[in-house]
Design an enzyme around this catalytic site. Structure first.
Site, PDB file in Angstrom:
ATOM      1  N   PHE A  28      13.168 -40.399 -27.003  1.00 29.33           N
ATOM      2  CA  PHE A  28      14.529 -40.347 -26.498  1.00 29.33           C
ATOM      3  C   PHE A  28      15.471 -39.849 -27.597  1.00 29.33           C
ATOM      4  O   PHE A  28      16.640 -39.785 -27.418  1.00 29.33           O
ATOM      5  CB  PHE A  28      14.965 -41.729 -26.000  1.00 29.33           C
ATOM      6  CG  PHE A  28      13.980 -42.316 -25.013  1.00 29.33           C
ATOM      7  CD1 PHE A  28      13.548 -43.618 -25.135  1.00 29.33           C
ATOM      8  CD2 PHE A  28      13.469 -41.546 -23.985  1.00 29.33           C
ATOM      9  CE1 PHE A  28      12.626 -44.145 -24.239  1.00 29.33           C
ATOM     10  CE2 PHE A  28      12.544 -42.070 -23.088  1.00 29.33           C
ATOM     11  CZ  PHE A  28      12.135 -43.372 -23.218  1.00 29.33           C
TER      12      PHE A  28
ATOM     13  N   TRP B   6      20.379 -40.574 -20.182  1.00 21.68           N
ATOM     14  CA  TRP B   6      20.318 -40.597 -21.650  1.00 21.68           C
ATOM     15  C   TRP B   6      18.871 -40.729 -22.127  1.00 21.68           C
ATOM     16  O   TRP B   6      18.468 -40.178 -23.135  1.00 21.68           O
ATOM     17  CB  TRP B   6      21.158 -41.770 -22.178  1.00 21.68           C
ATOM     18  CG  TRP B   6      21.084 -41.994 -23.663  1.00 21.68           C
ATOM     19  CD1 TRP B   6      21.898 -41.458 -24.617  1.00 21.68           C
ATOM     20  CD2 TRP B   6      20.155 -42.830 -24.370  1.00 21.68           C
ATOM     21  NE1 TRP B   6      21.531 -41.906 -25.879  1.00 21.68           N
ATOM     22  CE2 TRP B   6      20.474 -42.753 -25.746  1.00 21.68           C
ATOM     23  CE3 TRP B   6      19.083 -43.635 -23.976  1.00 21.68           C
ATOM     24  CZ2 TRP B   6      19.752 -43.449 -26.725  1.00 21.68           C
ATOM     25  CZ3 TRP B   6      18.368 -44.324 -24.950  1.00 21.68           C
ATOM     26  CH2 TRP B   6      18.713 -44.220 -26.322  1.00 21.68           C
ATOM     27  N   HIS B   7      18.081 -41.477 -21.357  1.00 19.26           N
ATOM     28  CA  HIS B   7      16.712 -41.745 -21.781  1.00 19.26           C
ATOM     29  C   HIS B   7      15.824 -40.513 -21.723  1.00 19.26           C
ATOM     30  O   HIS B   7      14.836 -40.433 -22.455  1.00 19.26           O
ATOM     31  CB  HIS B   7      16.079 -42.853 -20.940  1.00 19.26           C
ATOM     32  CG  HIS B   7      16.512 -44.227 -21.345  1.00 19.26           C
ATOM     33  ND1 HIS B   7      17.703 -44.778 -20.938  1.00 19.26           N
ATOM     34  CD2 HIS B   7      15.938 -45.139 -22.153  1.00 19.26           C
ATOM     35  CE1 HIS B   7      17.828 -45.981 -21.467  1.00 19.26           C
ATOM     36  NE2 HIS B   7      16.777 -46.227 -22.212  1.00 19.26           N
ATOM     37  N   GLY B   8      16.128 -39.587 -20.859  1.00 21.97           N
ATOM     38  CA  GLY B   8      15.275 -38.405 -20.836  1.00 21.97           C
ATOM     39  C   GLY B   8      15.647 -37.426 -19.756  1.00 21.97           C
ATOM     40  O   GLY B   8      16.320 -37.760 -18.789  1.00 21.97           O
TER      41      GLY B   8
END
Lengths: 474, 310
Positions: free
Chosen positions: A474, A325-327
């Site tokens: 993000f 999800w963060h990247g």
């Protein structure tokens, strides 16, 4: 628009005054004004992406109604599927398209098959990871019959786009925030003052601590091969505090701003670096995201109810997905995976949950508590190296240079930031039992105003233009 | 609500007053700034110290600051040399305006500008240069609105410098910047460019090459007219360019070089193709030679200057 920008200095007081003096008598008008202000706030960055947030909001508004009005299980699944497809589709395209294309091409090329798919130059809309998750939680909760849909479109659009928390959270649950758009807000002086204090503290963490650490971190991580192990250790520590102060600073500003308008947002950070174990760390760090993944990924996978083996697998999957999800980079996936692995001992050996703040009823911790806090910090620090590195090679190389004999030398540079971090930790330590660090309303007037003035002076002294918040990426 | 607004307004007023008072302190003026742009003061001090005698003056941007060894040139020609090159971000209108104020018969000027330099430049950099060298304030114009905004910005700037000086005077100030005034030698050359600091930014693409070449040539031709009127010898020297950057923008550079060569009237020292160097000779950008590159460039430059009759 950034919280730490000149535009926001003018935007916030103007919106505040109009909100309370012109729109207070009519709830719908006030919500409409919040919606307009939020869209202006978001559109200030790039107006073209207002359409995305509008689409995501409208789709989930009508899907919520349809979910509630339908009892047919197949239709309910279809409606939920549409919500998931639209939101995750938007997220997938804008955030992960190039990642999948590049990895897909590399995988085929490794077996000798040439592909001809070009990467696209895609701008990542600020906040998309946050507002898509916020609207998804709405439709999922309605699907699970934990929530009734709202009929007021304006209230719903305002809930999704509420400017204090739109671009970097906290990711609010509809159960907490949406009812606040449906009831009249009244101005409370104590709450507003507390909000201003929280904004001030958030700005201090971001502008003074995070941005100072960022200067060191960028240099050390870019030129790590030329520095000693002890400097690389400092670099990792500076990053740990850069990301903490940047992100928790943003959350403080968001929560404080919401208080000015009579809204109550959830706590997003609760002094995570004072955690005594990894489990406690994840109950104190980015709470809105970790609880989202717990409720919508971990528990649906079975949580802890299907035996230890399955619980371990569910934990690792949840953390790995959270990393993703963060990247769109393998470093984030590995970061998540390692955090999942850290959970394994607590599951296997049934560690007892202890979420009381360290040295809860005492001034100082025991040696055992100090050891646990330091160990937890070191474990988290290792994962931050992956989080910050530009690639897996960079991360592994950084660690290799860190863990050599020069690790035990005294760093010859970048020492000043340690003082800033020490000051931060000391203040947070003495205020650790409060809801937020600058909750000093019971202190004498002189102490309060001196503290505010010193913080404000330091914020302006260290202010630089165009210093973005880390989580905007993000 | 009213009490809240009054107290907030009172806080803001007291705060602004404190900021204003702190900005009036002289702390930071007593300290030597490490800012890269403070080098403008040193370069002009060097220039002024040479006085009215034969003098070779290099003017231009940072490619010049990084790219030559003025001491070697001085030793070879037995004429004082000053390197005025500083920052392309100032824009070539600023740099040419500065050069104009320095023109005098006894001096020889060699101008070197990057092909991608913009005319206008960055206003904040110009204001920064103006802080360190007040005469530089005459090299650019501010609109009335910009002048008012600038007054407030100056208060904040002075305030920030005073506070930072106060904080860092209790410690060994650690600059994480490689770009600092301490990096310049007595001639105005940047000397901390050893090795290859980091990957060059090869994502930058050259656009509108023909228009840029025409605009730059026109501005240089105006300067050439001034030089002729004042009897000053002025030359243009192409700046060093990294070979991979030239390859990445081959078509654009071909257009730029041919257009510029056709249009410019100022005498050239050297040529564009002779200014392309391998990437290994560059420091941290496609225009900044490292020490090894500067040494090679200087050797070639001396030959080119002799060929041009200097």
């Amino acid at each position: 628009m950034l919280f730490n920008s000149l535009e926001y200095v003018f935007f916030l007081p103007l919106v505040f005054l109009l909100y309370w003096f012109f729109f207070q008598r009519n709830l719908r008008a006030q919500n409409l004004f919040v919606l307009a202000a939020s869209y202006i706030f978001y559109g200030w960055w790039d107006w073209r992406f207002l359409l995305l947030i509008f689409i995501s909001s409208v789709v989930d508004f009508f899907i919520g109604q349809s979910l509630h009005n339908t009892t047919n299980p197949l239709y309910r699944k279809i409606y939920l599927g549409v919500s998931l497809a639209v939101n995750l589709g938007l997220l997938g395209f804008f955030k992960y398209y190039n990642f999948f294309i590049d990895n897909f091409q590399q995988a085929f090329e490794s077996i000798g098959v040439q592909t001809n798919i070009t990467s696209l130059y895609i701008i990542l809309p600020v906040g998309i990871s946050f507002y898509t998750f916020q609207t998804l939680s709405y439709t999922i909760d309605i699907y699970k019959k934990n929530l009734h849909p709202v009929k007021d479109l304006i209230a719903f659009l305002s809930f999704v786009s509420f400017f204090p928390q739109l671009v970097a959270g906290p990711i609010e649950r509809a159960k907490n925030l949406l009812p606040q758009f449906l009831t009249n807000r009244t101005f409370k002086v104590a709450t507003a003052k507390d909000g201003l204090r929280q904004i001030l503290w958030g700005l201090f963490k971001k502008v003074v601590i995070a941005d100072t650490c960022a200067g060191y971190v960028n240099d050390i991580f870019a030129n790590y091969a030329g520095y000693s192990g002890s400097v690389l250790l400092l670099g990792a520590i500076y990053f740990a505090f850069q990301i903490y102060c940047d992100f928790s600073g943003y959350s403080d500003i968001a929560i404080g701003t919401a208080k000015l308008f009579g809204f109550n947002l959830m706590t997003n950070f609760a002094l995570p670096y004072f955690s005594k174990n990894i489990g406690e760390f994840w109950r104190r760090w980015h709470i809105s995201l970790s609880t989202w993944f717990r409720d919508y990924v971990y528990i649906p996978l079975g949580g802890s109810k299907m035996g230890k083996g399955r619980q371990i697998l569910n934990s690792i999957i949840t953390f790995t997905v959270s990393g993703f999800w963060h990247g769109a980079n393998w470093t984030f996936i590995v970061w998540g995976f390692i955090n999942g692995l850290y959970y394994v001992p607590s599951i296997l050996f049934n560690f007892k949950k202890d979420d009381d703040i360290v040295a809860k009823d005492k001034w100082y911790p025991t040696i055992k508590e100090v050891f646990n806090v330091v160990l937890t910090f070191v474990l988290v620090l290792i994962t931050w190296i992956f989080f910050r590195a530009e690639s897996m090679t960079h991360a592994i190389d950084y660690m290799a240079h860190l863990f050599d004999s020069s690790l035990f030398s005294v760093p010859g540079q970048f020492r000043l930031g340690v003082i800033f971090i020490a000051v931060l930790l000391i203040i947070e330590w003495f205020q650790r039992r409060k809801a937020h660090t600058l909750q000093i309303e019971h202190s004498p007037l002189l102490v309060r105003w001196s503290s505010y003035m010193i913080l404000a002076i330091l914020i302006l002294a260290f202010y630089k233009e165009d210093q973005q918040f880390i989580y905007f990426q993000f | 609500m009213k009490e809240f607004i009054y107290k907030s307004a009172l806080f803001v007023t007291v705060f602004m007053l404190l900021v204003f008072l702190i900005s009036r302190l002289d702390y930071y003026k007593k300290s030597k700034s490490s800012d890269y742009m403070a080098a403008m003061q040193l370069k002009h001090a060097r220039f002024d110290s040479i006085g009215n005698q034969p003098h070779i003056v290099f003017t231009g941007a940072s490619s010049l600051a990084f790219g030559i060894n003025s001491g070697k040139i001085q030793d070879h020609f037995q004429v004082p040399v000053t390197n005025m090159g500083l920052h392309a971000g100032l824009g070539y209108d600023f740099i040419l305006e500065e050069m104009y104020t320095l023109l005098e018969e006894e001096r020889t000027f060699i101008l070197s500008l990057e092909p991608t330099i913009l005319e206008e430049g960055d206003l904040d950099l110009k204001k920064n240069a103006c802080r360190y060298y007040p005469d530089a304030c005459n090299y650019f114009q501010l609109t009335p609105f910009q002048q008012q905004v600038n007054k407030v910005a100056e208060v904040i700037h002075n305030f920030q410098n005073n506070i930072n000086y106060f904080i860092f005077s209790f410690s060994n100030k650690e600059s994480v910047k490689a770009y600092t005034v301490a990096a310049f030698n007595e001639y105005g050359d940047f000397t901390w460019n050893t090795g290859n600091k980091k990957k060059m930014d090869l994502d930058k693409v050259v656009t509108n090459a023909e228009d840029k070449a025409l605009a730059l040539a026109a501005a240089i031709n105006q300067m050439n007219e001034r030089c002729k009127r004042m009897g000053v010898k002025c030359y243009f020297m192409p700046c060093p360019i990294a070979s991979s950057y030239r390859q990445k923008n081959e078509e654009a550079f071909n257009t730029f070089f041919s257009t510029f060569n056709n249009e410019v009237e100022m005498k050239m020292i050297g040529d564009f193709e002779g200014s392309i160097y391998p990437d290994s000779l560059f420091y941290d950008s496609q225009y900044h030679l490292n020490q090894e590159g500067a040494k090679l460039k200087t050797q070639q430059l001396i030959k080119d200057m002799e060929a041009a009759g200097l």
